[in-house]
Design an enzyme around this catalytic site. Structure first.
Site, short mmCIF file in Angstrom:
data_model
loop_
_atom_site.label_atom_id
_atom_site.label_comp_id
_atom_site.label_asym_id
_atom_site.label_seq_id
_atom_site.Cartn_x
_atom_site.Cartn_y
_atom_site.Cartn_z
N ASN A 10 0.87 -1.17 0.00
CA ASN A 10 0.00 0.00 0.00
C ASN A 10 0.91 1.23 0.00
O ASN A 10 1.46 1.59 1.04
CB ASN A 10 -0.88 -0.05 1.26
CG ASN A 10 -1.73 1.20 1.43
OD1 ASN A 10 -1.80 2.04 0.53
ND2 ASN A 10 -2.36 1.31 2.58
N TRP A 11 1.06 1.82 -1.17
CA TRP A 11 2.01 2.94 -1.29
C TRP A 11 1.47 4.23 -0.70
O TRP A 11 2.19 5.21 -0.60
CB TRP A 11 2.39 3.15 -2.77
CG TRP A 11 3.14 2.03 -3.40
CD1 TRP A 11 3.47 0.82 -2.82
CD2 TRP A 11 3.67 1.97 -4.73
NE1 TRP A 11 4.16 0.03 -3.71
CE2 TRP A 11 4.29 0.72 -4.90
CE3 TRP A 11 3.66 2.86 -5.81
CZ2 TRP A 11 4.92 0.34 -6.09
CZ3 TRP A 11 4.27 2.49 -7.00
CH2 TRP A 11 4.90 1.24 -7.14
N LYS A 12 0.18 4.26 -0.35
CA LYS A 12 -0.45 5.45 0.23
C LYS A 12 -0.19 6.68 -0.64
O LYS A 12 -0.10 6.56 -1.86
CB LYS A 12 0.01 5.63 1.69
CG LYS A 12 -0.17 4.36 2.52
CD LYS A 12 0.01 4.56 4.00
CE LYS A 12 -0.20 3.22 4.71
NZ LYS A 12 -0.13 3.34 6.17
N HIS A 96 -9.65 1.24 4.75
CA HIS A 96 -8.39 1.42 5.48
C HIS A 96 -8.60 2.40 6.64
O HIS A 96 -9.43 3.29 6.56
CB HIS A 96 -7.32 1.94 4.51
CG HIS A 96 -5.95 1.94 5.12
ND1 HIS A 96 -5.51 2.94 5.94
CD2 HIS A 96 -4.93 1.03 5.04
CE1 HIS A 96 -4.28 2.65 6.34
NE2 HIS A 96 -3.91 1.51 5.82
N GLU A 98 -6.94 4.86 7.62
CA GLU A 98 -6.68 6.28 7.36
C GLU A 98 -7.93 6.96 6.79
O GLU A 98 -8.38 7.96 7.36
CB GLU A 98 -5.41 6.44 6.51
CG GLU A 98 -4.18 6.16 7.37
CD GLU A 98 -2.99 5.54 6.65
OE1 GLU A 98 -2.94 5.58 5.41
OE2 GLU A 98 -2.10 5.00 7.35
N GLU A 168 -5.74 -4.96 10.51
CA GLU A 168 -4.70 -3.97 10.78
C GLU A 168 -4.99 -3.25 12.09
O GLU A 168 -5.78 -2.30 12.13
CB GLU A 168 -4.65 -2.93 9.66
CG GLU A 168 -4.35 -3.53 8.30
CD GLU A 168 -3.77 -2.48 7.35
OE1 GLU A 168 -2.64 -2.67 6.91
OE2 GLU A 168 -4.44 -1.47 7.09
N GLY A 174 2.26 2.16 10.82
CA GLY A 174 3.21 3.24 10.69
C GLY A 174 3.91 3.62 11.98
O GLY A 174 4.57 4.65 12.07
N SER A 214 3.16 -2.27 10.44
CA SER A 214 4.61 -2.38 10.70
C SER A 214 5.17 -3.77 10.38
O SER A 214 6.09 -4.24 11.05
CB SER A 214 4.95 -1.97 12.13
OG SER A 214 4.56 -0.63 12.37
N GLY A 235 2.70 -1.10 4.36
CA GLY A 235 2.81 0.32 4.05
C GLY A 235 4.26 0.70 3.84
O GLY A 235 4.84 0.50 2.77
N GLY A 236 4.89 1.21 4.89
CA GLY A 236 6.25 1.74 4.81
C GLY A 236 7.24 0.85 4.07
O GLY A 236 7.97 1.32 3.18
P1 PGA Z 1 2.68 0.14 7.72
O1 PGA Z 1 1.22 0.39 7.05
O2 PGA Z 1 3.22 -1.13 7.14
O3 PGA Z 1 3.48 1.36 7.33
O4 PGA Z 1 2.46 0.05 9.19
C1 PGA Z 1 0.33 -0.67 6.84
C2 PGA Z 1 -0.97 -0.15 6.24
O5 PGA Z 1 -1.39 0.96 6.60
O6 PGA Z 1 -1.59 -0.80 5.38
#
Ligand code: PGA
Length: 251
Positions: A10-12, A96, A98, A168, A174, A214, A235-236
């Site tokens: 997930n490149w956000k 998600h 966010e 999640e 994050g 994470s 994500g990251g």
């Molecule tokens: P993260 O994000 O790996 O940076 O914790 C995961 C996500 O939000 O899908």
């Protein structure tokens, strides 16, 4: 039943078109020999078409980070399912934390999007998970149950079997604070039992449940080793091809 592992990046809100092309090329190269894992990258909308061209002939699938449920019209700023289809998108992240936290995403809205994605023959990745205060209050299962029941309202068993869930825990996203493999397994097993109650054990056994929050190369193997952890939403660590590879092919 053995479920195929699915790792999605997930490149956000990261990567310009040029940066996306470069990252997609690197990811496709790093995982070119992988067969037993479904690998997906989810760039921002502006990069979808360009990345779809890069991924042609590779074993990496394309996902989007959201969609709107209406088919077309006066919905400034929104993207329709047919627009995603014309970019060869196969997966769509929905619900998600966010957008839930920042943009008013609700289970009701996710449910409408889930139906649109399934009707298009694409795979929704439906995100659920509790906030830190909810975990501390002991309501993790209740929170996940409410989200899952809401997101799957009026979705048939046959359709549900085609979905992916991403568990999640919001406190792990994050933050570098990853859930322990046992914490993840407990919630994944609970979710699968809930799906069996809502549908049947066969349907529940087909749904891949990813862990997200994470996940990194150094913790992926243990998490993925758990019985009900069928993949990861990353994500990251998905923004660096080598790290992403380290999760797809844990050392
Ligand atoms: P993260 O994000 O790996 O940076 O914790 C995961 C996500 O939000 O899908």
């Amino acid at each position: 039943m053995s479920r195929k592992v699915i790792i999605a990046g997930n490149w956000k809100m990261n990567k310009t078109v040029e940066e996306s092309i470069a990252l997609a090329q690197d990811v496709a190269k790093e995982v070119s020999s992988v067969q037993d894992v479904t690998v997906v990258v989810c760039p921002p909308y502006t990069s979808l078409y360009a990345v779809s061209q890069v991924l042609k002939g590779s074993n990496v699938k394309l996902g989007a980070q959201d969609v709107y449920f209406e088919t077309a019209g006066a919905y400034t700023g929104k993207i329709s399912i047919s627009m995603l289809q014309s970019c060869n998108v196969e997966y769509v992240i929905l619900g998600h934390s966010e957008p839930r936290q920042f943009f008013g995403e609700t289970d009701e809205l996710v449910n409408k999007k889930v139906k649109v994605v399934l009707a298009a023959g694409m795979t929704p990745i439906i995100c659920v998970g509790e906030l830190l205060e909810e975990r501390e209050a002991g309501t993790t299962e209740k929170v996940c149950e409410t989200q899952i029941r809401g997101c799957y309202a009026d979705v048939s068993a046959a359709d549900a079997a085609k979905t992916v869930i991403a568990y999640e825990p919001v406190w792990a996203i994050g933050t570098g604070k990853v859930a322990t493999p046992e914490q993840a397994q407990d919630v994944h097993a609970y979710i699968r039992k809930l799906l069996a109650d809502m549908y049947d054990t066969d349907t529940a056994s087909k749904i891949q449940i990813q862990y997200g929050g994470s996940m990194k190369p150094d913790n992926a193997k243990e998490l993925l080793g758990k019985e009900d952890v069928d993949g990861g939403l990353i994500g990251g660590a998905s923004l660096v091809a080598e790290q992403f590879k380290g999760i797809v092919i844990p050392a």
